[in-house]
Design a protein around this motif. Structure first.
Motif, mmCIF file in Angstrom:
data_model
loop_
_atom_site.group_PDB
_atom_site.id
_atom_site.type_symbol
_atom_site.label_atom_id
_atom_site.label_comp_id
_atom_site.label_asym_id
_atom_site.label_seq_id
_atom_site.Cartn_x
_atom_site.Cartn_y
_atom_site.Cartn_z
ATOM 1 N N LEU A 1 8.720 23.138 -26.665
ATOM 2 C CA LEU A 1 7.559 23.848 -26.138
ATOM 3 C C LEU A 1 7.246 25.078 -26.990
ATOM 4 C CD1 LEU A 1 5.423 24.300 -23.918
ATOM 5 C CD2 LEU A 1 7.159 25.572 -22.645
ATOM 6 N N LEU A 2 8.282 25.853 -27.319
ATOM 7 C CA LEU A 2 8.069 27.064 -28.106
ATOM 8 C C LEU A 2 7.748 26.744 -29.555
ATOM 9 C CD1 LEU A 2 10.925 29.268 -26.605
ATOM 10 C CD2 LEU A 2 8.464 29.540 -26.253
ATOM 11 N N GLY A 3 7.937 25.496 -29.947
ATOM 12 C CA GLY A 3 7.551 25.083 -31.289
ATOM 13 C C GLY A 3 6.073 24.783 -31.417
ATOM 14 N N LEU A 4 5.358 24.687 -30.299
ATOM 15 C CA LEU A 4 3.922 24.454 -30.351
ATOM 16 C C LEU A 4 3.216 25.702 -30.871
ATOM 17 C CD1 LEU A 4 3.317 22.650 -26.929
ATOM 18 C CD2 LEU A 4 3.441 21.615 -29.198
ATOM 19 N N PRO A 5 2.194 25.547 -31.705
ATOM 20 C CA PRO A 5 1.491 26.703 -32.266
ATOM 21 C C PRO A 5 0.950 27.628 -31.170
ATOM 22 C CG PRO A 5 0.818 24.694 -33.379
ATOM 23 C CD PRO A 5 1.651 24.265 -32.216
ATOM 24 N N GLY A 6 1.261 28.896 -31.299
ATOM 25 C CA GLY A 6 0.707 29.900 -30.389
ATOM 26 C C GLY A 6 1.500 30.161 -29.139
ATOM 27 N N VAL A 7 2.357 29.233 -28.714
ATOM 28 C CA VAL A 7 3.048 29.399 -27.437
ATOM 29 C C VAL A 7 3.990 30.608 -27.428
ATOM 30 C CG1 VAL A 7 4.723 28.345 -25.846
ATOM 31 C CG2 VAL A 7 2.791 27.014 -26.701
ATOM 32 N N PRO A 8 4.804 30.843 -28.464
ATOM 33 C CA PRO A 8 5.665 32.042 -28.423
ATOM 34 C C PRO A 8 4.871 33.336 -28.274
ATOM 35 C CG PRO A 8 6.403 30.548 -30.140
ATOM 36 C CD PRO A 8 5.086 30.027 -29.662
ATOM 37 N N LEU B 1 8.683 27.783 -17.832
ATOM 38 C CA LEU B 1 8.519 28.927 -18.717
ATOM 39 C C LEU B 1 7.479 29.902 -18.165
ATOM 40 C CD1 LEU B 1 9.305 30.292 -21.367
ATOM 41 C CD2 LEU B 1 7.495 28.979 -22.503
ATOM 42 N N VAL B 2 6.442 29.375 -17.532
ATOM 43 C CA VAL B 2 5.435 30.249 -16.910
ATOM 44 C C VAL B 2 6.091 31.189 -15.904
ATOM 45 C CG1 VAL B 2 3.450 30.309 -15.359
ATOM 46 C CG2 VAL B 2 3.497 28.665 -17.232
ATOM 47 N N PHE B 3 6.899 30.620 -15.010
ATOM 48 C CA PHE B 3 7.509 31.448 -13.969
ATOM 49 C C PHE B 3 8.656 32.295 -14.513
ATOM 50 C CE2 PHE B 3 5.487 28.053 -11.430
ATOM 51 C CZ PHE B 3 4.630 28.864 -10.711
ATOM 52 N N GLN C 1 1.876 33.666 -27.009
ATOM 53 C CA GLN C 1 1.277 33.676 -25.674
ATOM 54 C C GLN C 1 2.294 34.081 -24.615
ATOM 55 O OE1 GLN C 1 -0.388 29.737 -25.281
ATOM 56 N NE2 GLN C 1 -1.592 29.984 -27.159
ATOM 57 N N ALA C 2 3.538 33.633 -24.774
ATOM 58 C CA ALA C 2 4.572 33.983 -23.805
ATOM 59 C C ALA C 2 4.858 35.483 -23.829
ATOM 60 C CB ALA C 2 5.853 33.197 -24.087
ATOM 61 N N VAL C 3 4.970 36.050 -25.033
ATOM 62 C CA VAL C 3 5.243 37.492 -25.147
ATOM 63 C C VAL C 3 4.068 38.307 -24.624
ATOM 64 C CG1 VAL C 3 5.639 39.375 -26.774
ATOM 65 C CG2 VAL C 3 6.827 37.197 -27.081
ATOM 66 N N LEU C 4 2.867 37.958 -25.026
ATOM 67 C CA LEU C 4 1.683 38.698 -24.580
ATOM 68 C C LEU C 4 1.448 38.499 -23.084
ATOM 69 C CD1 LEU C 4 -0.656 37.938 -27.600
ATOM 70 C CD2 LEU C 4 0.362 40.148 -27.011
ATOM 71 N N GLY C 5 1.739 37.294 -22.586
ATOM 72 C CA GLY C 5 1.611 37.050 -21.154
ATOM 73 C C GLY C 5 2.572 37.902 -20.354
ATOM 74 N N PHE C 6 3.769 38.095 -20.879
ATOM 75 C CA PHE C 6 4.739 38.989 -20.241
ATOM 76 C C PHE C 6 4.186 40.411 -20.157
ATOM 77 C CE2 PHE C 6 7.873 42.233 -21.527
ATOM 78 C CZ PHE C 6 8.601 42.330 -20.353
ATOM 79 N N THR D 1 -3.651 41.660 -22.270
ATOM 80 C CA THR D 1 -4.455 40.555 -21.728
ATOM 81 C C THR D 1 -5.505 40.103 -22.734
ATOM 82 O OG1 THR D 1 -4.144 41.337 -19.458
ATOM 83 C CG2 THR D 1 -5.984 39.845 -19.858
ATOM 84 N N LEU D 2 -6.179 41.057 -23.364
ATOM 85 C CA LEU D 2 -7.180 40.703 -24.364
ATOM 86 C C LEU D 2 -6.527 40.006 -25.556
ATOM 87 C CD1 LEU D 2 -9.424 43.914 -24.343
ATOM 88 C CD2 LEU D 2 -9.866 41.707 -23.243
ATOM 89 N N ALA D 3 -5.366 40.501 -25.964
ATOM 90 C CA ALA D 3 -4.650 39.855 -27.067
ATOM 91 C C ALA D 3 -4.188 38.456 -26.670
ATOM 92 C CB ALA D 3 -3.456 40.717 -27.483
ATOM 93 N N PHE D 4 -3.752 38.307 -25.422
ATOM 94 C CA PHE D 4 -3.342 36.994 -24.910
ATOM 95 C C PHE D 4 -4.518 36.019 -24.940
ATOM 96 C CE2 PHE D 4 -3.131 34.184 -21.161
ATOM 97 C CZ PHE D 4 -1.966 33.477 -21.439
#
Length: 387
Positions: free
Chosen positions: A8-15, A144-146, A17-22, A184-187
């Motif tokens: 999942l974290l190997g997908l483009p952008g997901v890492p 990972l979302v939760f 997005q996870a950090v910015l979402g946090f 949020t804007l960066a996410f």
């Protein structure tokens, strides 16, 4: 890191997005607490401060389904940008109004606006990540979302507390709010382009009769958390160790983090409905002894174990949303969030009344009963699924 998470974290952008979402979700727990501190300091009224916290929750609960519907129709980016602006403007204006000693009635309105603009980060991550993985990968995606959400809810109040120690609560709330808005804007910019939902066939949230039943499960799920939010500090105060409340609440979050990691790392062969019944039933059984436990270290361990089932149950409910509301997941996730929030409010209210009448341990019976009732609703899903 286990293989499912690596994929999942190997997908483009997901890492990213996870950090910015946090970072974007830091105000989820900080905003209500910060508003209470800021408004009470400005007005001298805890009742007004509590009204603001309630208005914030109401605004968030009412807005979630509408935000989700917009995500289904227009994609996530525009919705996140608009929500971030509303959220930051509401909270920053509330802080400014408190400093300037504005009329008391303005604070509740601003809190309502800030709540309605609370960016739907977890809804967006479920929506976007769920679309990028195959069916068998959605368990890890939603876990990972939760996991990200639990981390934000754990770290946010700690950072806020540290900032208050070196500055004022008003400045701390303003800084955290602006930082979360920027994240949020960066996410939203980190989301993959070309995923607007308009290209898909849109469905209806309640076309499947099982969806209202799933919302009933979510309502009871929220009731568990609401009862615990009242019961834990009440018990700590009754034991003359109010400072222990934070440590005990952290146990629930730590358990949720561990549960999310473990649940997503495993490949499951059992039916989703069966898992939901088992998790809600297990949650109710684990919570039941809390009203009898005297030693706080044991109490902490039991809370941690219950947290290990809490987050996986949320993940499992999200998997059912995909099945029950195809083509309308954004709005459906919004309704689930609203049900969780409403359940939290009801659970807190019931736990407060029960605790006042029967003692500080009674709210944990409310939490257990909510989980068991949720398991009962989930068995209806199981029977309908087999039928």
């Amino acid at each position: 890191m286990t293989v499912p998470y690596r994929k999942l974290l190997g997908l483009p952008g997901v890492p990213a997005q996870a950090v910015l979402g946090f970072l974007a979700q830091l105000t989820q727990q900080v905003a209500p607490v910060g508003m209470v501190l800021v408004v009470e300091s400005a007005t001298g009224s805890l009742a007004v401060a509590g009204l603001c916290a309630a208005a914030f929750s109401v605004g968030a609960g009412v807005a979630r389904p509408f935000q989700g519907r917009l995500i289904d129709r227009r994609g996530s980016r525009r919705v996140l940008a608009g929500a971030a602006f509303m959220h930051v403007a509401g909270l920053v204006t509330l802080v400014a109004g408190a400093v300037a000693e504005w009329p008391v009635w303005t604070f509740a309105g601003l809190a309502l606006v800030a709540g309605a603009g609370l960016p739907p980060i977890s809804v967006t991550m479920r929506f976007e990540w769920g679309r990028r993985v195959a069916d068998e990968g959605r368990t890890v995606a939603y876990s990972l979302v939760f996991l990200v959400q639990e981390l934000a809810m754990l770290v946010g109040p700690l950072l806020f507390g540290l900032m208050i120690a070196v500055a004022s609560s008003s400045l701390a709330l303003g800084v955290v709010t602006v930082a979360a808005g920027a994240a949020t804007l960066a996410f939203s910019r980190a989301l993959r382009a070309g995923q607007a939902a308009g290209a898909r066939e849109r469905g209806r949230v309640f076309a499947d009769r099982r969806m209202p039943v799933l919302l009933a499960v979510a309502l009871m799920h929220g009731g568990v958390l609401g009862a615990l939010q009242v019961g834990v500090p009440a018990l700590a105060a009754a034991r003359d160790v109010p400072a222990a409340a934070g440590v005990l609440v952290a146990a629930l979050s730590l358990g949720g983090i561990a549960g999310a990691v473990a649940y997503g790392a495993r490949s499951w062969t059992s039916a989703v409905e069966v898992r939901l019944v088992a998790l809600m039933l297990g949650l109710g059984v684990v919570l039941a002894p809390l009203m009898l436990i005297g030693a706080l270290p044991v109490f902490w361990v039991v809370l941690c174990v219950s947290g290990m089932m809490f987050s996986p149950a949320l993940t499992t409910s999200s998997l059912l949303v995909d099945e029950f509301a195809p083509g309308a997941q954004g709005e459906a996730f919004g309704w689930v969030s609203t049900a969780l929030g409403m359940g939290g409010a009801i659970g807190s209210g019931v736990a407060g009344v029960v605790g006042e009448r029967f003692g500080a341990s009674a709210p944990f019976l409310v939490a257990s009963a909510s989980a068991l009732l949720g398991a009962g609703f989930a068995t209806v899903l199981l029977r309908r699924g087999r039928g």
